[in-house]
Enzyme design. Structure first.
Site, PDB file in Angstrom:
ATOM      1  N   ASP A 187       0.860  -1.179   0.000  1.00 19.85           N
ATOM      2  CA  ASP A 187       0.000   0.000   0.000  1.00 19.85           C
ATOM      3  C   ASP A 187       0.898   1.232   0.000  1.00 19.85           C
ATOM      4  OD1 ASP A 187      -2.569   1.482   0.400  1.00 19.85           O
ATOM      5  OD2 ASP A 187      -1.585   2.040   2.272  1.00 19.85           O
ATOM      6  N   GLU A 271      -1.487  -1.416  -5.946  1.00 16.78           N
ATOM      7  CA  GLU A 271      -2.669  -0.702  -6.409  1.00 16.78           C
ATOM      8  C   GLU A 271      -2.382   0.006  -7.731  1.00 16.78           C
ATOM      9  OE1 GLU A 271      -5.450   1.023  -3.021  1.00 16.78           O
ATOM     10  OE2 GLU A 271      -3.360   1.566  -2.673  1.00 16.78           O
ATOM     11  N   ASP A 352      -3.274   1.662   7.170  1.00 18.63           N
ATOM     12  CA  ASP A 352      -2.371   1.305   6.083  1.00 18.63           C
ATOM     13  C   ASP A 352      -2.068  -0.188   6.058  1.00 18.63           C
ATOM     14  OD1 ASP A 352      -2.290   3.978   5.398  1.00 18.63           O
ATOM     15  OD2 ASP A 352      -0.521   4.388   6.623  1.00 18.63           O
TER      16      ASP A 352
END
Length: 401
Positions: A187, A271, A352
């Site tokens: 992330d 991502e 997170d």
């Protein structure tokens, strides 16, 4: 197990006054030929609906050299001039394939100063590189050795805005592919540059912020100098050197991070961030640009390809921060100022770390089920994310022991 790849090795070198002058002339001629060929191709299509290819521009170059106005093109090596026509052809190919925008003209002040030599334009013997139209080899700082027995197929000479000279040698290399069993979700963020699904947080070094005061001072001095003066040129170099120092530190840090992730893990899930849209937020644009998320992804993808690793990219709309990594429930709201939260199932999450774990789960479900990357926002029946739904589909009907 190993894999043969084409790999570029970049070194810094220090040219003599004669070599610097020759390279400066070459850069100027390369830029001129590129712009003239681009203008000719654009004019041919605009006025006559005619497509001009590389062979036609190469014929044009031969004619240009025979004119009195452009006779100076014969003073530099012909190899970089032919290569810039090939680069223009690639630019048009990418444009017609809708992979890039229409080619633009090269600027004397803003465009990258570079020239590319193929095997006929240089001589490499016993670790000494000599370019065409030069009598002495380049004074290269060999910071790392070339692969054993490797011979460069292409040499690219460039000069950055800070005045530093670089040479890039494209060689055949063999990448040893060592086995790895790890799986990790990543992330990206600003407080922590990367948060891993293992719970590890990698601190954001904020390279630009560290040199912000020095950069501001150099830019103020530049603004006070008279346009076109020698003092302004010196002040511009100082600004460029600060930017170069920031860029070098950022690149070095990202190279170390991506190399470590690729060596330790077989599957890496990240991502799909739209940095172009995110930097439109003027409050965060500077910090997002400094984090260089797009550069991180680029480095990670080509290194993973070299070493036979799998990089899974989760859809940008996947609500990784709002999905509970324990039960799969989807929270309704999750403002950016909420850094930790508790799910109704009783599990407390760091925002997170939870996002990294749900990213990993989504990536693994896509691999296992072959499902789409774009998840359903909310399921009216179960209220759960697609991660848990896909897991249930796979295990449905299998009795527990």
């Amino acid at each position: 197990m190993s894999r043969a790849v084409k790999r570029a090795f970049k070194y810094r070198f220090y040219p003599t006054a004669e070599q610097a002058a020759e390279l400066a002339r070459t850069f100027g001629c390369v830029r001129l030929v590129y712009n003239m060929a681009l203008a000719a191709r654009t004019e041919a299509w605009t006025l006559r609906q005619e497509r001009v290819n590389y062979n036609a521009t190469s014929t044009m170059l031969t004619g240009w050299k025979k004119t009195d106005e452009l006779a100076f093109l014969n003073d530099v090596s012909s190899v970089p001039l032919q290569q810039t026509l090939r680069h223009l052809q690639v630019a048009f190919t990418n444009f017609f394939a809708k992979r890039a925008r229409y080619p633009t003209f090269k600027s004397k002040k803003k465009s990258r100063r570079s020239a590319e030599y193929t095997t006929s334009g240089f001589r490499y013997r016993d670790g000494r590189l000599t370019l065409a139209k030069m009598t002495a080899p380049l004074d290269i700082v060999w910071s790392r050795p070339l692969p054993r027995g490797a011979t460069p197929s292409t040499v690219t000479v460039s000069q950055d805005s800070a005045g530093r000279w670089f040479v890039s040698l494209l060689c055949d290399d063999v990448i040893e592919q060592t086995p790895a069993t790890g799986q990790v979700g990543v992330d990206a963020g600003l407080d922590s540059l990367l948060t891993l699904s293992t719970g590890e947080k990698i601190t954001n070094p904020r390279h630009e912020r560290r040199d912000r005061a020095a950069l501001a001072k150099a830019q103020r001095n530049l603004a006070k100098k008279e346009t076109g003066s020698a003092n302004r040129a010196k002040a511009r170099l100082k600004v460029a050197r600060v930017h170069a120092r920031i860029t070098d530190r950022r690149r070095d840090h990202l190279h170390k991070l991506t190399t470590r992730l690729v060596r330790e893990n077989q599957t890496i899930v990240i991502e799909d961030l739209t940095v172009r849209n995110m930097v439109k937020n003027h409050s965060l644009a500077r910090a997002i640009s400094d984090a260089a998320w797009r550069q991180f992804r680029t480095l990670l993808e080509y290194k993973a390809d070299w070493h036979g690793r799998d990089v899974v990219v989760v859809d940008r709309w996947f609500p990784s921060s709002k999905v509970c990594s324990a039960c799969g429930a989807l929270a309704q709201r999750m403002p950016l100022n909420v850094r930790s939260w508790t799910c109704p199932c009783g599990m407390s999450h760091d925002r997170d770390v939870n996002a990294a774990r749900t990213i990993l789960a989504e990536g693994l479900s896509v691999i296992a089920c072959g499902g789409g990357v774009r998840p359903q926002r909310v399921d009216a029946r179960t209220g759960r994310s697609s991660v848990k739904q896909e897991t249930q589909r796979v295990t449905a009907g299998i009795p527990r022991l």
